[in-house]
Design an enzyme around this catalytic site. Sequence first.
Site, PDB file in Angstrom:
ATOM      1  N   GLU A 169       0.867  -1.183   0.000  1.00 40.17           N
ATOM      2  CA  GLU A 169       0.000   0.000   0.000  1.00 40.17           C
ATOM      3  C   GLU A 169       0.903   1.232   0.000  1.00 40.17           C
ATOM      4  O   GLU A 169       1.854   1.319   0.784  1.00 40.17           O
ATOM      5  CB  GLU A 169      -0.912   0.036   1.232  1.00 40.17           C
ATOM      6  CG  GLU A 169      -1.739   1.332   1.280  1.00 40.17           C
ATOM      7  CD  GLU A 169      -2.791   1.380   2.383  1.00 40.17           C
ATOM      8  OE1 GLU A 169      -2.880   0.430   3.187  1.00 40.17           O
ATOM      9  OE2 GLU A 169      -3.530   2.396   2.430  1.00 40.17           O
ATOM     10  N   ASN A 229      -4.334   4.897  -2.270  1.00 43.36           N
ATOM     11  CA  ASN A 229      -5.494   5.523  -1.619  1.00 43.36           C
ATOM     12  C   ASN A 229      -6.043   6.658  -2.474  1.00 43.36           C
ATOM     13  O   ASN A 229      -5.285   7.446  -3.040  1.00 43.36           O
ATOM     14  CB  ASN A 229      -5.095   6.080  -0.248  1.00 43.36           C
ATOM     15  CG  ASN A 229      -4.807   4.976   0.743  1.00 43.36           C
ATOM     16  OD1 ASN A 229      -5.727   4.316   1.224  1.00 43.36           O
ATOM     17  ND2 ASN A 229      -3.534   4.744   1.012  1.00 43.36           N
ATOM     18  N   ASP A 291     -11.942   0.619   1.826  1.00 43.47           N
ATOM     19  CA  ASP A 291     -11.008   0.827   2.939  1.00 43.47           C
ATOM     20  C   ASP A 291     -11.781   1.017   4.252  1.00 43.47           C
ATOM     21  O   ASP A 291     -12.945   1.420   4.230  1.00 43.47           O
ATOM     22  CB  ASP A 291     -10.175   2.099   2.645  1.00 43.47           C
ATOM     23  CG  ASP A 291      -8.818   2.064   3.319  1.00 43.47           C
ATOM     24  OD1 ASP A 291      -8.575   1.158   4.127  1.00 43.47           O
ATOM     25  OD2 ASP A 291      -7.993   2.956   3.027  1.00 43.47           O
ATOM     26  N   GLU A 348      -6.377  -5.257   8.492  1.00 45.35           N
ATOM     27  CA  GLU A 348      -5.370  -4.192   8.684  1.00 45.35           C
ATOM     28  C   GLU A 348      -4.917  -4.100  10.144  1.00 45.35           C
ATOM     29  O   GLU A 348      -5.663  -4.478  11.044  1.00 45.35           O
ATOM     30  CB  GLU A 348      -5.994  -2.829   8.335  1.00 45.35           C
ATOM     31  CG  GLU A 348      -6.211  -2.581   6.869  1.00 45.35           C
ATOM     32  CD  GLU A 348      -6.646  -1.127   6.631  1.00 45.35           C
ATOM     33  OE1 GLU A 348      -5.889  -0.418   5.980  1.00 45.35           O
ATOM     34  OE2 GLU A 348      -7.713  -0.722   7.123  1.00 45.35           O
TER      35      GLU A 348
HETATM   36  P1  C2E Z   1      -5.271   3.903   5.757  1.00 46.37           P
HETATM   37  O1  C2E Z   1      -5.519   3.889   4.308  1.00 46.37           O
HETATM   38  O2  C2E Z   1      -6.222   3.163   6.617  1.00 46.37           O
HETATM   39  O3  C2E Z   1      -3.782   3.375   5.946  1.00 46.37           O
HETATM   40  C1  C2E Z   1      -3.368   2.567   7.007  1.00 46.37           C
HETATM   41  C2  C2E Z   1      -2.753   3.384   8.103  1.00 46.37           C
HETATM   42  O4  C2E Z   1      -2.484   2.551   9.206  1.00 46.37           O
HETATM   43  C3  C2E Z   1      -1.396   3.971   7.715  1.00 46.37           C
HETATM   44  O5  C2E Z   1      -1.234   5.206   8.399  1.00 46.37           O
HETATM   45  C4  C2E Z   1      -0.420   2.935   8.239  1.00 46.37           C
HETATM   46  O6  C2E Z   1       0.864   3.470   8.483  1.00 46.37           O
HETATM   47  C5  C2E Z   1      -1.124   2.567   9.514  1.00 46.37           C
HETATM   48  N1  C2E Z   1      -0.770   1.203   9.952  1.00 46.37           N
HETATM   49  C6  C2E Z   1      -0.481   0.139   9.183  1.00 46.37           C
HETATM   50  N2  C2E Z   1      -0.243  -0.944   9.939  1.00 46.37           N
HETATM   51  C7  C2E Z   1      -0.384  -0.559  11.226  1.00 46.37           C
HETATM   52  C8  C2E Z   1      -0.266  -1.235  12.496  1.00 46.37           C
HETATM   53  O7  C2E Z   1       0.034  -2.405  12.582  1.00 46.37           O
HETATM   54  N3  C2E Z   1      -0.518  -0.480  13.586  1.00 46.37           N
HETATM   55  C9  C2E Z   1      -0.848   0.830  13.529  1.00 46.37           C
HETATM   56  N4  C2E Z   1      -1.064   1.486  14.665  1.00 46.37           N
HETATM   57  N5  C2E Z   1      -0.969   1.493  12.366  1.00 46.37           N
HETATM   58  C10 C2E Z   1      -0.741   0.799  11.229  1.00 46.37           C
HETATM   59  P2  C2E Z   1      -0.714   6.496   7.670  1.00 46.37           P
HETATM   60  O8  C2E Z   1       0.364   6.142   6.704  1.00 46.37           O
HETATM   61  O9  C2E Z   1      -0.435   7.518   8.716  1.00 46.37           O
HETATM   62  O10 C2E Z   1      -1.955   6.942   6.808  1.00 46.37           O
HETATM   63  C11 C2E Z   1      -3.140   7.401   7.438  1.00 46.37           C
HETATM   64  C12 C2E Z   1      -4.245   7.572   6.447  1.00 46.37           C
HETATM   65  O11 C2E Z   1      -3.951   8.607   5.522  1.00 46.37           O
HETATM   66  C13 C2E Z   1      -4.472   6.347   5.576  1.00 46.37           C
HETATM   67  O12 C2E Z   1      -5.214   5.401   6.303  1.00 46.37           O
HETATM   68  C14 C2E Z   1      -5.214   6.939   4.408  1.00 46.37           C
HETATM   69  O13 C2E Z   1      -6.566   7.113   4.720  1.00 46.37           O
HETATM   70  C15 C2E Z   1      -4.564   8.296   4.286  1.00 46.37           C
HETATM   71  N6  C2E Z   1      -3.556   8.286   3.215  1.00 46.37           N
HETATM   72  C16 C2E Z   1      -2.267   7.894   3.254  1.00 46.37           C
HETATM   73  N7  C2E Z   1      -1.675   8.080   2.060  1.00 46.37           N
HETATM   74  C17 C2E Z   1      -2.615   8.579   1.223  1.00 46.37           C
HETATM   75  C18 C2E Z   1      -2.625   9.001  -0.145  1.00 46.37           C
HETATM   76  O14 C2E Z   1      -1.648   8.898  -0.883  1.00 46.37           O
HETATM   77  N8  C2E Z   1      -3.804   9.492  -0.629  1.00 46.37           N
HETATM   78  C19 C2E Z   1      -4.924   9.576   0.134  1.00 46.37           C
HETATM   79  N9  C2E Z   1      -6.050  10.075  -0.412  1.00 46.37           N
HETATM   80  N10 C2E Z   1      -4.957   9.192   1.426  1.00 46.37           N
HETATM   81  C20 C2E Z   1      -3.817   8.711   1.961  1.00 46.37           C
HETATM   82 CA    CA Z   2      -5.831   2.588   2.746  1.00 48.38          CA
HETATM   83 CA    CA Z   3      -7.538   1.488   6.229  1.00 47.64          CA
END
Ligand code: C2E
Ligand code: CA
Ligand code: CA
Length: 384
Positions: A169, A229, A291, A348
Amino acid sequence: MLEQLDRKHIAAGHVIFSSGDPGDCAYLIEEGEVEVIDPITDLVLGNVAKGEVFGEIALVDRHPRTATVRACRETRLVEIPRSLVEELLTDANPIIRLLLTIILERYRTNIWHRPRPANMPATEDPFQAAVMEKLTLLKDMRDAIDRQEFELFYQPIVTLPGREIAGFEALIRWRHPQLGLIPPNKFLGIAEETGLIRLLGRWTIERACRDWKALREVAKVEVPFISINVSGKQLTDQNFALQALATQQFFGVAAKEVKFELTETSVISNPKLASLQLGVLHSYGNIIALDDYGTGYSGLSHLKDYPFGVLKLDQTFVREILMSSLSFQLVMNSIQMAKALKLGLVAEGIETDDIATALTEMGCDHAQGYLFGKPQTLDYWTSG
Ligand code: C2E
Ligand code: CA
Ligand code: CA
């Protein structure tokens, strides 16, 4: 709507409001004419006649009246109460609201050619500081795209029970020159509010497609995938789907190896556009993932009209399956339902081995979480 509003009949010479009165309504002149009087010099600053509105600025900035208004002749006014516009203003985008206040204040001080009275504060929106901060961030973000400060980190998604990398991802980060690495929740909100997400989203798809050639070599399955995403606002760009497909073609990425992840909210808020754009992507072979499944309101019943091929079970439930029977049941039902509907399923947020084992026993076949790998740079994955 005008018929339902209160009317006031004012005799010639009567004062409608005085400087310093609370500004709780605006007026439309249905018949007659009024004059605006400078409270200090008592000079007439100007006249407002039939069909025109006065007193409207107080509705926006909530300050007391700054001039006195008197009927020049017999006048009929339609009262526009603040309550009518208050909700609209509160709901309005804070940046638009600030700009409106600034413009109206300029207008107020310019139209009657006089300085702002000493006792009248400059624009003082209670959200002004927050708005200015957002504007600064927005400006910074625009520059950051040009300066290439955004980066994609990639987190593996593995098969169960084998725990082999099936795909990644793409998760955006901002490497700010002063503030360091900024996570997406700090800047995506403002990017969505202001529409900048469309530009950023395009960049994300381009970068993910560009990186995929190298990254896919790390995966261990026959048809690996890159998950990108997409926010709801991106779907409002009519060219979104075609542009996304063109980018894949440009970088030589096979459509079946690209997943687009959307949340229920982003789909529901643009139902027509979403089904159109996602339908196009699906018809070319892209996979659409739902998602944060389990956090929405409507469940799958409202979502049957969209071409979802994968459910991503939200970490809040997955994390609790060994502690809460409700979460366990929800995850179990989701796994069974996904199987029955022939949908892929990714759990996830897996951080511990006992949860991974439990999910495997429950029949879940794909998982993502710190246990298998944190989001890392392209270099991290390809240089080892
Ligand atoms: P998401 O799509 O639900 O992505 C998963 C989030 O959970 C990611 O946070 C990831 O780092 C985190 N995560 C994964 N495995 C674990 C785990 O085992 N434990 C915990 N505590 N967290 C975990 P991140 O990278 O901070 O991204 C947060 C949100 O930001 C994403 O949630 C998504 O909704 C958004 N996002 C990130 N990149 C993009 C992008 O390029 N475009 C868009 N539109 N949204 C994005
Ligand atoms: Ca996602
Ligand atoms: Ca998610």
